[in-house]
Design an enzyme around this catalytic site. Structure first.
Site, PDB file in Angstrom:
ATOM      1  N   CYS A  35      22.906 -54.513   8.675  1.00 56.08           N
ATOM      2  CA  CYS A  35      22.759 -54.778   7.253  1.00 56.08           C
ATOM      3  C   CYS A  35      22.821 -56.286   6.987  1.00 56.08           C
ATOM      4  O   CYS A  35      22.158 -57.067   7.663  1.00 56.08           O
ATOM      5  CB  CYS A  35      23.832 -53.992   6.486  1.00 56.08           C
ATOM      6  SG  CYS A  35      23.541 -53.836   4.708  1.00 56.08           S
ATOM      7  N   THR A  36      23.622 -56.710   6.014  1.00 57.35           N
ATOM      8  CA  THR A  36      23.706 -58.135   5.688  1.00 57.35           C
ATOM      9  C   THR A  36      24.528 -58.914   6.700  1.00 57.35           C
ATOM     10  O   THR A  36      24.731 -60.121   6.531  1.00 57.35           O
ATOM     11  CB  THR A  36      24.300 -58.335   4.285  1.00 57.35           C
ATOM     12  OG1 THR A  36      25.555 -57.653   4.199  1.00 57.35           O
ATOM     13  CG2 THR A  36      23.348 -57.811   3.219  1.00 57.35           C
TER      14      THR A  36
END
Length: 257
Positions: free
Chosen positions: A145-146
């Protein structure tokens, strides 16, 4: 039920048998090398970084997969030992080691989180220095993800292709010298990035195949019964309209602290 018939022991026996049947040093797969563990037989040392405000499935999904690798050790790591809360603050995972207690890993995984957690991690020079130090010695450096934004802030994605959470793609490309690819996972050298949250499981299975071989990764996939059949075809941002995208982001924002 005797200890020998517990689910964990059955799985360990199955995976160990699969691993012993595999080539012990290097197996070819699509032109990519599958190296055996660097310590000559012991399993890989896998470290998963935790920081305040990470998303729960980002570290725990891959941990479920990677902890099934033969003789692997999976350790949750944070600036300090102890419970580290997720972006919703409803759940905490215990970090068993502090950054100062870890000087080398075979695999590093950096999870993503909510805006608050990710931005704080990107500005945390203690974390970034440690990530760079680990990366110099890892066989694989990964993110979910981030978490790719944190890797980018550490300077590890410069000039590379990578993926991230769909809503952070423009930010990743406009802020760093990174080419975003809208895929579940992207490999660039020894760095493997995963897209949002659930994509970490896909990435971990791919990583398992690189660390061992395809058959071991397949056995792990079956062992955890990972056979996604969601009730809705709504998980791909490229197929979603603006209203659904906005509602998804609002739902995330409402659940985070």
């Amino acid at each position: 039920m005797s200890p020998s018939t517990t689910r964990r022991n059955v799985l360990r026996g199955t995976l160990a048998t699969t691993a012993l049947a595999a080539t012990p040093t290097v197996a070819a797969r699509g032109g990519e090398a599958h190296a055996a563990p660097a310590d000559g037989g012991a399993g890989p040392r896998i470290g998963i970084l935790l920081y305040d405000g990470y998303s729960l499935l980002d570290p725990t999904g891959p941990a479920e997969v990677l902890s099934r690798l033969p003789n692997a050790t999976v350790t949750m790591i944070a600036e300090r030992r102890g419970a580290v809360r997720t972006d919703t603050a409803d759940v905490a995972v215990v970090a068993e080691r502090s950054l100062a207690e870890v000087d080398g890993l075979d695999v590093l995984l950096v999870p993503g989180g909510g805006n608050r957690g990710t931005l704080a991690a990107m500005r945390n020079h203690v974390l970034l220095r440690w990530i760079r130090a680990m990366h110099r010695r890892t066989r694989w450096t990964t993110s979910v993800c981030t978490g790719s934004l944190v890797l980018a802030a550490a300077g590890l994605l410069e000039g590379r292709e990578a993926t991230t959470y769909w809503a952070s793609a423009d930010y990743l490309q406009s802020t760093f010298d990174v080419t975003y690819l809208p895929r579940r996972y992207v490999r660039s050298g020894k760095i493997v990035t995963a897209a949002g949250v659930s994509a970490g499981v896909d990435m971990a299975l791919y990583l398992a195949s690189l660390i061992t071989d395809d058959e071991t990764a397949k056995a792990i996939q079956l062992a955890i019964e990972y056979d996604p059949q969601p009730p809705f075809d709504a998980g791909n941002a490229s197929h979603a309209g603006p209203e659904l995208r906005q509602r998804a982001l609002e739902s995330l924002a409402a659940s985070q602290v």
